[in-house]
Design a protein around this motif. Structure first.
Motif, PDB file in Angstrom:
ATOM      1  N   ARG A  90       0.981  -1.160   0.017  1.00 37.62           N
ATOM      2  CA  ARG A  90      -0.086   0.022   0.034  1.00 37.62           C
ATOM      3  C   ARG A  90       0.795   1.276   0.006  1.00 37.62           C
ATOM      4  O   ARG A  90       0.314   2.361   0.404  1.00 37.62           O
ATOM      5  CB  ARG A  90      -0.869   0.172   1.153  1.00 37.62           C
ATOM      6  CG  ARG A  90      -2.061  -1.124   1.054  1.00 37.62           C
ATOM      7  CD  ARG A  90      -2.898  -1.232   2.315  1.00 37.62           C
ATOM      8  NE  ARG A  90      -3.307  -0.079   2.856  1.00 37.62           N
ATOM      9  CZ  ARG A  90      -3.928   0.197   4.117  1.00 37.62           C
ATOM     10  NH1 ARG A  90      -4.263  -0.787   4.946  1.00 37.62           N
ATOM     11  NH2 ARG A  90      -4.394   1.369   4.515  1.00 37.62           N
ATOM     12  N   GLY A  91       2.158   1.176   0.031  1.00 34.10           N
ATOM     13  CA  GLY A  91       3.281   2.088  -0.145  1.00 34.10           C
ATOM     14  C   GLY A  91       3.401   2.609   1.019  1.00 34.10           C
ATOM     15  O   GLY A  91       4.089   3.983   1.287  1.00 34.10           O
ATOM     16  N   ARG A  92       3.158   2.197   2.146  1.00 37.04           N
ATOM     17  CA  ARG A  92       3.334   2.288   3.469  1.00 37.04           C
ATOM     18  C   ARG A  92       5.083   2.063   3.869  1.00 37.04           C
ATOM     19  O   ARG A  92       5.520   0.935   3.220  1.00 37.04           O
ATOM     20  CB  ARG A  92       2.687   1.715   4.737  1.00 37.04           C
ATOM     21  CG  ARG A  92       1.078   2.153   4.493  1.00 37.04           C
ATOM     22  CD  ARG A  92       0.319   1.441   5.317  1.00 37.04           C
ATOM     23  NE  ARG A  92       0.324   0.072   5.066  1.00 37.04           N
ATOM     24  CZ  ARG A  92      -0.481  -1.198   5.575  1.00 37.04           C
ATOM     25  NH1 ARG A  92      -1.437  -0.830   6.484  1.00 37.04           N
ATOM     26  NH2 ARG A  92      -0.553  -2.216   5.119  1.00 37.04           N
ATOM     27  N   THR A  93       5.669   2.766   4.574  1.00 38.39           N
ATOM     28  CA  THR A  93       7.121   2.584   4.729  1.00 38.39           C
ATOM     29  C   THR A  93       7.342   2.347   6.281  1.00 38.39           C
ATOM     30  O   THR A  93       6.838   2.721   7.355  1.00 38.39           O
ATOM     31  CB  THR A  93       7.780   3.654   4.442  1.00 38.39           C
ATOM     32  OG1 THR A  93       7.349   5.050   5.222  1.00 38.39           O
ATOM     33  CG2 THR A  93       7.670   4.185   3.028  1.00 38.39           C
ATOM     34  N   GLY A  94       8.549   1.580   6.411  1.00 37.70           N
ATOM     35  CA  GLY A  94       9.259   1.423   7.564  1.00 37.70           C
ATOM     36  C   GLY A  94      10.622   1.337   7.734  1.00 37.70           C
ATOM     37  O   GLY A  94      11.176   1.105   6.678  1.00 37.70           O
ATOM     38  N   HIS A  95      11.380   1.489   8.896  1.00 36.80           N
ATOM     39  CA  HIS A  95      12.946   1.667   8.780  1.00 36.80           C
ATOM     40  C   HIS A  95      13.423   1.221  10.292  1.00 36.80           C
ATOM     41  O   HIS A  95      12.648   1.731  11.094  1.00 36.80           O
ATOM     42  CB  HIS A  95      13.321   2.829   8.283  1.00 36.80           C
ATOM     43  CG  HIS A  95      12.723   3.898   8.986  1.00 36.80           C
ATOM     44  ND1 HIS A  95      13.533   4.562  10.123  1.00 36.80           N
ATOM     45  CD2 HIS A  95      11.923   5.029   8.747  1.00 36.80           C
ATOM     46  CE1 HIS A  95      13.177   5.748  10.300  1.00 36.80           C
ATOM     47  NE2 HIS A  95      12.018   5.891   9.693  1.00 36.80           N
ATOM     48  N   PHE A  96      14.547   0.817  10.301  1.00 32.66           N
ATOM     49  CA  PHE A  96      15.299   0.560  11.515  1.00 32.66           C
ATOM     50  C   PHE A  96      16.598   0.961  11.287  1.00 32.66           C
ATOM     51  O   PHE A  96      17.304   0.271  10.073  1.00 32.66           O
ATOM     52  CB  PHE A  96      15.049  -1.190  11.707  1.00 32.66           C
ATOM     53  CG  PHE A  96      16.131  -1.424  12.923  1.00 32.66           C
ATOM     54  CD1 PHE A  96      15.569  -1.135  14.262  1.00 32.66           C
ATOM     55  CD2 PHE A  96      17.203  -2.065  12.620  1.00 32.66           C
ATOM     56  CE1 PHE A  96      16.587  -1.396  15.372  1.00 32.66           C
ATOM     57  CE2 PHE A  96      18.128  -2.458  13.869  1.00 32.66           C
ATOM     58  CZ  PHE A  96      17.848  -2.256  15.067  1.00 32.66           C
ATOM     59  N   THR A  97      17.343   1.452  12.106  1.00 32.54           N
ATOM     60  CA  THR A  97      18.743   1.759  12.011  1.00 32.54           C
ATOM     61  C   THR A  97      19.361   1.374  13.429  1.00 32.54           C
ATOM     62  O   THR A  97      19.029   1.929  14.305  1.00 32.54           O
ATOM     63  CB  THR A  97      19.033   3.334  11.964  1.00 32.54           C
ATOM     64  OG1 THR A  97      18.528   3.548  10.402  1.00 32.54           O
ATOM     65  CG2 THR A  97      20.536   3.694  11.843  1.00 32.54           C
ATOM     66  N   GLY A  98      20.269   0.310  13.333  1.00 32.72           N
ATOM     67  CA  GLY A  98      20.988  -0.077  14.736  1.00 32.72           C
ATOM     68  C   GLY A  98      21.802   1.014  15.289  1.00 32.72           C
ATOM     69  O   GLY A  98      22.510   1.689  14.567  1.00 32.72           O
ATOM     70  N   GLU A  99      21.993   1.048  16.450  1.00 30.29           N
ATOM     71  CA  GLU A  99      22.701   2.059  17.250  1.00 30.29           C
ATOM     72  C   GLU A  99      24.193   1.837  17.082  1.00 30.29           C
ATOM     73  O   GLU A  99      24.741   3.036  17.281  1.00 30.29           O
ATOM     74  CB  GLU A  99      22.580   1.939  18.703  1.00 30.29           C
ATOM     75  CG  GLU A  99      22.923   0.618  19.343  1.00 30.29           C
ATOM     76  CD  GLU A  99      21.903  -0.292  19.436  1.00 30.29           C
ATOM     77  OE1 GLU A  99      21.894  -1.224  20.340  1.00 30.29           O
ATOM     78  OE2 GLU A  99      20.940  -0.201  18.694  1.00 30.29           O
ATOM     79  N   MET A 100      24.687   0.921  16.531  1.00 32.05           N
ATOM     80  CA  MET A 100      26.166   0.640  16.093  1.00 32.05           C
ATOM     81  C   MET A 100      26.392   1.068  14.582  1.00 32.05           C
ATOM     82  O   MET A 100      27.776   1.027  14.338  1.00 32.05           O
ATOM     83  CB  MET A 100      26.836  -0.631  16.564  1.00 32.05           C
ATOM     84  CG  MET A 100      26.622  -1.111  18.016  1.00 32.05           C
ATOM     85  SD  MET A 100      27.672   0.042  19.058  1.00 32.05           S
ATOM     86  CE  MET A 100      29.306  -0.427  18.481  1.00 32.05           C
ATOM     87  N   SER A 101      25.259   1.547  13.702  1.00 35.13           N
ATOM     88  CA  SER A 101      25.712   1.810  12.476  1.00 35.13           C
ATOM     89  C   SER A 101      26.553   2.989  12.437  1.00 35.13           C
ATOM     90  O   SER A 101      26.588   4.019  13.030  1.00 35.13           O
ATOM     91  CB  SER A 101      24.249   2.296  11.900  1.00 35.13           C
ATOM     92  OG  SER A 101      23.462   1.337  11.802  1.00 35.13           O
ATOM     93  N   VAL A 102      27.464   3.222  11.367  1.00 28.72           N
ATOM     94  CA  VAL A 102      28.601   4.006  11.314  1.00 28.72           C
ATOM     95  C   VAL A 102      27.672   5.504  10.806  1.00 28.72           C
ATOM     96  O   VAL A 102      26.953   5.593   9.874  1.00 28.72           O
ATOM     97  CB  VAL A 102      29.312   3.751  10.263  1.00 28.72           C
ATOM     98  CG1 VAL A 102      30.652   4.905   9.900  1.00 28.72           C
ATOM     99  CG2 VAL A 102      30.010   2.198  10.472  1.00 28.72           C
ATOM    100  N   PRO A 103      27.962   6.369  11.934  1.00 21.05           N
ATOM    101  CA  PRO A 103      27.491   7.727  11.298  1.00 21.05           C
ATOM    102  C   PRO A 103      28.076   8.370  10.097  1.00 21.05           C
ATOM    103  O   PRO A 103      29.106   8.166   9.969  1.00 21.05           O
ATOM    104  CB  PRO A 103      27.640   8.601  12.632  1.00 21.05           C
ATOM    105  CG  PRO A 103      28.821   7.815  13.182  1.00 21.05           C
ATOM    106  CD  PRO A 103      28.780   6.401  13.020  1.00 21.05           C
ATOM    107  N   VAL A 104      27.326   9.342   9.509  1.00 22.15           N
ATOM    108  CA  VAL A 104      25.861   9.772   9.765  1.00 22.15           C
ATOM    109  C   VAL A 104      25.024   8.525   9.350  1.00 22.15           C
ATOM    110  O   VAL A 104      25.248   8.275   8.057  1.00 22.15           O
ATOM    111  CB  VAL A 104      25.679  11.129   9.054  1.00 22.15           C
ATOM    112  CG1 VAL A 104      24.211  11.648   9.324  1.00 22.15           C
ATOM    113  CG2 VAL A 104      26.675  12.260   9.621  1.00 22.15           C
ATOM    114  N   CYS A 105      23.942   8.389   9.945  1.00 19.78           N
ATOM    115  CA  CYS A 105      23.306   7.198   9.708  1.00 19.78           C
ATOM    116  C   CYS A 105      21.746   7.579  10.052  1.00 19.78           C
ATOM    117  O   CYS A 105      21.338   8.323  10.865  1.00 19.78           O
ATOM    118  CB  CYS A 105      23.646   5.940  10.330  1.00 19.78           C
ATOM    119  SG  CYS A 105      23.951   5.901  12.053  1.00 19.78           S
TER     120      CYS A 105
END
Length: 235
Positions: A90-105
């Motif tokens: 339906r075009g709805r979005t979701g996302h997740f970024t782990g806290e150890m991801s390399v910044p800028v993230c």
């Protein structure tokens, strides 16, 4: 740096995804999906292709993108090193970024679009990708290419880009899956590959192979010449 964009055009029923990175094979690692499931982009310092597949299965079963992302990421004890974005049917979005991801993230959303990135030169990169997509008119592949180019101009990857990919799917057309796995100019090469995919004979061939809405589609067969009838008469 890896940047990905997932989008859905409600007017045409077309899904699109694109990604670019300073490492190899971004298309194979990051982009997944189709018009019967939605799209996913799984990336990060230790990306999980399992995440990409599992979130698609959840959305195909009826979960929203946000629900699917939560259900897939929550049990993973290594999630701190991963990033995931999804767009559902339906075009709805979701996302997740782990806290150890390399910044800028992180990720940014818009109407029918989500952009995720890590190891960014600046937030301007991810913002440029999203805003360029939303402001560009035309077909999905062109909007996605414009978005990647805008992200590269906004700072891109300090290491330089090495691979790029494009995925477009709809129920009425065959999937378009283009990948530049290693190149000194991956965006330029991806654009050239897109242009080639729009020329004959390849483009004509894509118009006669099966699609989700027409699963038995095939080229029209030329009827054979009729065999001559045997002569008849009387003795």
């Amino acid at each position: 740096m890896t940047v990905s964009i997932l989008a859905y055009d409600e007017k045409t029923g077309t899904f699109g995804g694109a990604a670019m990175t300073g490492s190899l094979c971004v298309g194979g690692w990051v982009l997944r999906g189709g018009a019967d499931s939605g799209l996913s982009a799984s990336q990060g310092t230790a990306p999980s292709t399992l995440w990409g597949e599992d979130v698609l299965a959840a959305m195909k079963a009826g979960a929203s993108a946000d629900e699917a992302v939560t259900s897939v990421t929550a049990p993973d004890i290594g999630r701190a090193h991963r990033q995931l974005a999804a767009i559902d049917l339906r075009g709805r979005t979701g996302h997740f970024t782990g806290e150890m991801s390399v910044p800028v993230c992180g990720a940014l959303e818009g109407p029918g679009v989500v952009v995720a990135g890590n190891m960014l030169a600046d937030w301007a990169v991810i913002r440029a990708v999203r805003d360029s997509y939303l402001s560009t008119l035309g077909a999905m592949p062109d909007r996605l290419m414009a978005a990647l180019m805008a992200g590269a101009r906004a700072g891109g990857d300090s290491r330089g880009l090495l691979s790029a990919a494009l995925l477009v799917a709809s129920r009425a057309a065959t999937p378009l899956t283009l990948r530049i796995d290693r190149s000194a100019r991956p965006l330029e090469d991806l654009g050239a590959l897109l242009a080639a995919a729009r020329t004959e004979p390849y483009y004509g061939w894509t118009r006669v192979v099966p699609t989700l809405d027409d699963p038995y589609r095939a080229p029209d067969l030329v009827a054979p010449e009729p065999l001559p009838l045997p002569e008849t008469g009387t003795e």
